[in-house]
Design a protein around this motif. Structure first.
Motif, PDB file in Angstrom:
ATOM      1  N   LEU A 126       0.849  -1.185   0.000  1.00 47.98           N
ATOM      2  CA  LEU A 126       0.000   0.000   0.000  1.00 47.98           C
ATOM      3  C   LEU A 126       0.886   1.237   0.000  1.00 47.98           C
ATOM      4  CD1 LEU A 126      -2.590  -1.211   2.638  1.00 47.98           C
ATOM      5  CD2 LEU A 126      -2.677  -1.465   0.167  1.00 47.98           C
ATOM      6  N   THR A 127       0.785   2.045  -1.049  1.00 47.16           N
ATOM      7  CA  THR A 127       1.709   3.163  -1.211  1.00 47.16           C
ATOM      8  C   THR A 127       1.053   4.542  -1.130  1.00 47.16           C
ATOM      9  OG1 THR A 127       1.443   3.095  -3.613  1.00 47.16           O
ATOM     10  CG2 THR A 127       3.212   1.768  -2.663  1.00 47.16           C
ATOM     11  N   LYS A 128      -0.262   4.601  -1.045  1.00 54.31           N
ATOM     12  CA  LYS A 128      -0.959   5.885  -1.030  1.00 54.31           C
ATOM     13  C   LYS A 128      -1.607   6.107   0.336  1.00 54.31           C
ATOM     14  CE  LYS A 128      -1.905   5.585  -5.958  1.00 54.31           C
ATOM     15  NZ  LYS A 128      -1.004   4.495  -6.202  1.00 54.31           N
ATOM     16  N   THR A 129      -1.790   7.381   0.679  1.00 50.80           N
ATOM     17  CA  THR A 129      -2.425   7.726   1.948  1.00 50.80           C
ATOM     18  C   THR A 129      -3.709   8.495   1.687  1.00 50.80           C
ATOM     19  OG1 THR A 129      -0.282   7.872   3.042  1.00 50.80           O
ATOM     20  CG2 THR A 129      -2.128   8.927   4.149  1.00 50.80           C
ATOM     21  N   ALA A 130      -4.790   8.047   2.299  1.00 44.30           N
ATOM     22  CA  ALA A 130      -6.072   8.748   2.274  1.00 44.30           C
ATOM     23  C   ALA A 130      -6.447   9.052   3.725  1.00 44.30           C
ATOM     24  CB  ALA A 130      -7.137   7.901   1.590  1.00 44.30           C
ATOM     25  N   TYR A 131      -7.523   9.801   3.909  1.00 46.62           N
ATOM     26  CA  TYR A 131      -7.922  10.232   5.249  1.00 46.62           C
ATOM     27  C   TYR A 131      -9.409  10.005   5.454  1.00 46.62           C
ATOM     28  CZ  TYR A 131      -3.427  12.496   4.927  1.00 46.62           C
ATOM     29  OH  TYR A 131      -2.082  12.730   4.758  1.00 46.62           O
ATOM     30  N   ILE A 132      -9.755   9.428   6.598  1.00 43.17           N
ATOM     31  CA  ILE A 132     -11.158   9.299   6.988  1.00 43.17           C
ATOM     32  C   ILE A 132     -11.568  10.643   7.563  1.00 43.17           C
ATOM     33  CG2 ILE A 132     -12.783   8.137   8.522  1.00 43.17           C
ATOM     34  CD1 ILE A 132     -10.813   5.734   8.486  1.00 43.17           C
ATOM     35  N   LEU A 133     -12.615  11.209   7.025  1.00 39.11           N
ATOM     36  CA  LEU A 133     -13.080  12.529   7.453  1.00 39.11           C
ATOM     37  C   LEU A 133     -14.217  12.352   8.453  1.00 39.11           C
ATOM     38  CD1 LEU A 133     -12.791  15.567   6.984  1.00 39.11           C
ATOM     39  CD2 LEU A 133     -14.500  15.360   5.195  1.00 39.11           C
ATOM     40  N   THR A 134     -14.018  12.880   9.650  1.00 37.87           N
ATOM     41  CA  THR A 134     -15.025  12.777  10.699  1.00 37.87           C
ATOM     42  C   THR A 134     -15.416  14.177  11.138  1.00 37.87           C
ATOM     43  OG1 THR A 134     -13.961  10.751  11.453  1.00 37.87           O
ATOM     44  CG2 THR A 134     -15.534  11.763  12.949  1.00 37.87           C
ATOM     45  N   GLU A 135     -16.713  14.460  11.098  1.00 36.36           N
ATOM     46  CA  GLU A 135     -17.186  15.769  11.555  1.00 36.36           C
ATOM     47  C   GLU A 135     -16.954  15.892  13.043  1.00 36.36           C
ATOM     48  OE1 GLU A 135     -21.081  17.063  10.607  1.00 36.36           O
ATOM     49  OE2 GLU A 135     -20.912  16.518   8.508  1.00 36.36           O
ATOM     50  N   GLY A 136     -16.763  17.118  13.486  1.00 37.31           N
ATOM     51  CA  GLY A 136     -16.564  17.359  14.906  1.00 37.31           C
ATOM     52  C   GLY A 136     -17.822  17.062  15.706  1.00 37.31           C
ATOM     53  N   GLU A 137     -17.644  16.848  16.979  1.00 41.15           N
ATOM     54  CA  GLU A 137     -18.769  16.595  17.866  1.00 41.15           C
ATOM     55  C   GLU A 137     -19.545  17.882  18.100  1.00 41.15           C
ATOM     56  OE1 GLU A 137     -17.581  14.716  21.474  1.00 41.15           O
ATOM     57  OE2 GLU A 137     -16.309  13.281  20.432  1.00 41.15           O
ATOM     58  N   ILE A 138     -20.781  17.746  18.513  1.00 39.18           N
ATOM     59  CA  ILE A 138     -21.600  18.917  18.834  1.00 39.18           C
ATOM     60  C   ILE A 138     -21.067  19.535  20.114  1.00 39.18           C
ATOM     61  CG2 ILE A 138     -23.902  19.719  19.482  1.00 39.18           C
ATOM     62  CD1 ILE A 138     -25.038  17.459  17.742  1.00 39.18           C
ATOM     63  N   ILE A 139     -20.698  20.823  20.038  1.00 38.03           N
ATOM     64  CA  ILE A 139     -20.145  21.498  21.206  1.00 38.03           C
ATOM     65  C   ILE A 139     -21.113  22.519  21.802  1.00 38.03           C
ATOM     66  CG2 ILE A 139     -17.741  21.159  20.537  1.00 38.03           C
ATOM     67  CD1 ILE A 139     -17.736  24.033  19.465  1.00 38.03           C
ATOM     68  N   GLY A 140     -22.245  22.725  21.145  1.00 37.15           N
ATOM     69  CA  GLY A 140     -23.231  23.663  21.653  1.00 37.15           C
ATOM     70  C   GLY A 140     -24.308  23.913  20.615  1.00 37.15           C
ATOM     71  N   TYR A 141     -25.178  24.872  20.918  1.00 36.15           N
ATOM     72  CA  TYR A 141     -26.273  25.217  20.016  1.00 36.15           C
ATOM     73  C   TYR A 141     -26.343  26.731  19.885  1.00 36.15           C
ATOM     74  CZ  TYR A 141     -27.727  20.381  20.411  1.00 36.15           C
ATOM     75  OH  TYR A 141     -27.757  19.019  20.356  1.00 36.15           O
ATOM     76  N   ASN A 142     -26.718  27.208  18.678  1.00 38.86           N
ATOM     77  CA  ASN A 142     -26.834  28.654  18.473  1.00 38.86           C
ATOM     78  C   ASN A 142     -28.216  29.133  18.906  1.00 38.86           C
ATOM     79  OD1 ASN A 142     -28.596  27.991  16.390  1.00 38.86           O
ATOM     80  ND2 ASN A 142     -27.146  28.460  14.764  1.00 38.86           N
ATOM     81  N   ASP A 143     -28.511  30.421  18.656  1.00 37.86           N
ATOM     82  CA  ASP A 143     -29.778  31.024  19.083  1.00 37.86           C
ATOM     83  C   ASP A 143     -30.997  30.388  18.412  1.00 37.86           C
ATOM     84  OD1 ASP A 143     -28.346  32.717  20.691  1.00 37.86           O
ATOM     85  OD2 ASP A 143     -28.321  34.358  19.241  1.00 37.86           O
ATOM     86  N   PHE A 144     -30.795  29.752  17.262  1.00 37.04           N
ATOM     87  CA  PHE A 144     -31.896  29.123  16.541  1.00 37.04           C
ATOM     88  C   PHE A 144     -31.983  27.634  16.834  1.00 37.04           C
ATOM     89  CE2 PHE A 144     -30.495  32.786  14.044  1.00 37.04           C
ATOM     90  CZ  PHE A 144     -31.664  33.533  14.061  1.00 37.04           C
ATOM     91  N   ASP A 145     -31.286  27.186  17.880  1.00 35.75           N
ATOM     92  CA  ASP A 145     -31.261  25.789  18.328  1.00 35.75           C
ATOM     93  C   ASP A 145     -30.660  24.845  17.286  1.00 35.75           C
ATOM     94  OD1 ASP A 145     -31.616  24.170  20.526  1.00 35.75           O
ATOM     95  OD2 ASP A 145     -33.539  23.410  19.827  1.00 35.75           O
ATOM     96  N   GLU A 146     -29.732  25.382  16.472  1.00 35.96           N
ATOM     97  CA  GLU A 146     -28.999  24.556  15.510  1.00 35.96           C
ATOM     98  C   GLU A 146     -27.674  24.155  16.139  1.00 35.96           C
ATOM     99  OE1 GLU A 146     -30.529  26.775  11.440  1.00 35.96           O
ATOM    100  OE2 GLU A 146     -28.697  27.454  12.418  1.00 35.96           O
ATOM    101  N   PRO A 147     -27.219  22.918  15.892  1.00 36.91           N
ATOM    102  CA  PRO A 147     -25.981  22.470  16.532  1.00 36.91           C
ATOM    103  C   PRO A 147     -24.756  23.207  16.005  1.00 36.91           C
ATOM    104  CG  PRO A 147     -26.770  20.823  14.990  1.00 36.91           C
ATOM    105  CD  PRO A 147     -27.813  21.887  15.051  1.00 36.91           C
ATOM    106  N   ILE A 148     -23.793  23.423  16.878  1.00 41.47           N
ATOM    107  CA  ILE A 148     -22.489  23.985  16.525  1.00 41.47           C
ATOM    108  C   ILE A 148     -21.487  22.850  16.685  1.00 41.47           C
ATOM    109  CG2 ILE A 148     -20.709  25.670  17.117  1.00 41.47           C
ATOM    110  CD1 ILE A 148     -22.977  27.377  18.356  1.00 41.47           C
ATOM    111  N   PHE A 149     -20.769  22.562  15.610  1.00 38.92           N
ATOM    112  CA  PHE A 149     -19.845  21.441  15.612  1.00 38.92           C
ATOM    113  C   PHE A 149     -18.427  21.908  15.890  1.00 38.92           C
ATOM    114  CE2 PHE A 149     -23.374  20.005  13.005  1.00 38.92           C
ATOM    115  CZ  PHE A 149     -23.579  18.731  13.494  1.00 38.92           C
ATOM    116  N   GLY A 150     -17.668  21.047  16.554  1.00 37.62           N
ATOM    117  CA  GLY A 150     -16.251  21.287  16.767  1.00 37.62           C
ATOM    118  C   GLY A 150     -15.490  21.029  15.482  1.00 37.62           C
TER     119      GLY A 150
END
Length: 104
Positions: free
Chosen positions: A3-27
């Protein structure tokens, strides 16, 4: 397996809070590197080789990795791909992916 190539698993950040419209804010999103090999592939080849009908443009060979799952995003050469099928063999995975766009 070489195996000679490198790829990356992309993981969204965890929810760290919510904005004024109750939408999640991700890390911050994280990337987890893994080694692989890459080749062009097609939906028709996926049907004849694996018996699955999925949207696919590439096939990836890699060591077994539990983080590689259907609908997981990966990044390779600043391009984003979505996993459409994972075939688990004894000593390796064969992963079918489709192109999603440029990664920023």
């Amino acid at each position: 397996m070489r195996l000679t190539k490198t790829a990356y698993i992309l993981t969204e950040g965890e929810i760290i809070g919510y904005n004024d419209f109750d939408e999640p804010i991700f890390g911050e999103a994280t990337t987890d590197p893994f080694l692989m090999e890459w080749e062009p592939f097609s939906t028709k080849l996926a049907e004849s080789s694996y018996g699955v009908t999925v949207d696919v443009q590439y096939r990836m060979f890699t060591y077994p990795n539990e983080k590689l799952k259907i609908n997981q995003d990966i990044v390779y050469k600043n391009k984003k791909y979505k996993i459409t099928e994972v075939k688990d063999f004894d000593k390796h995975y064969e992963v079918l992916v489709r192109y999603e766009g440029e990664y920023q």
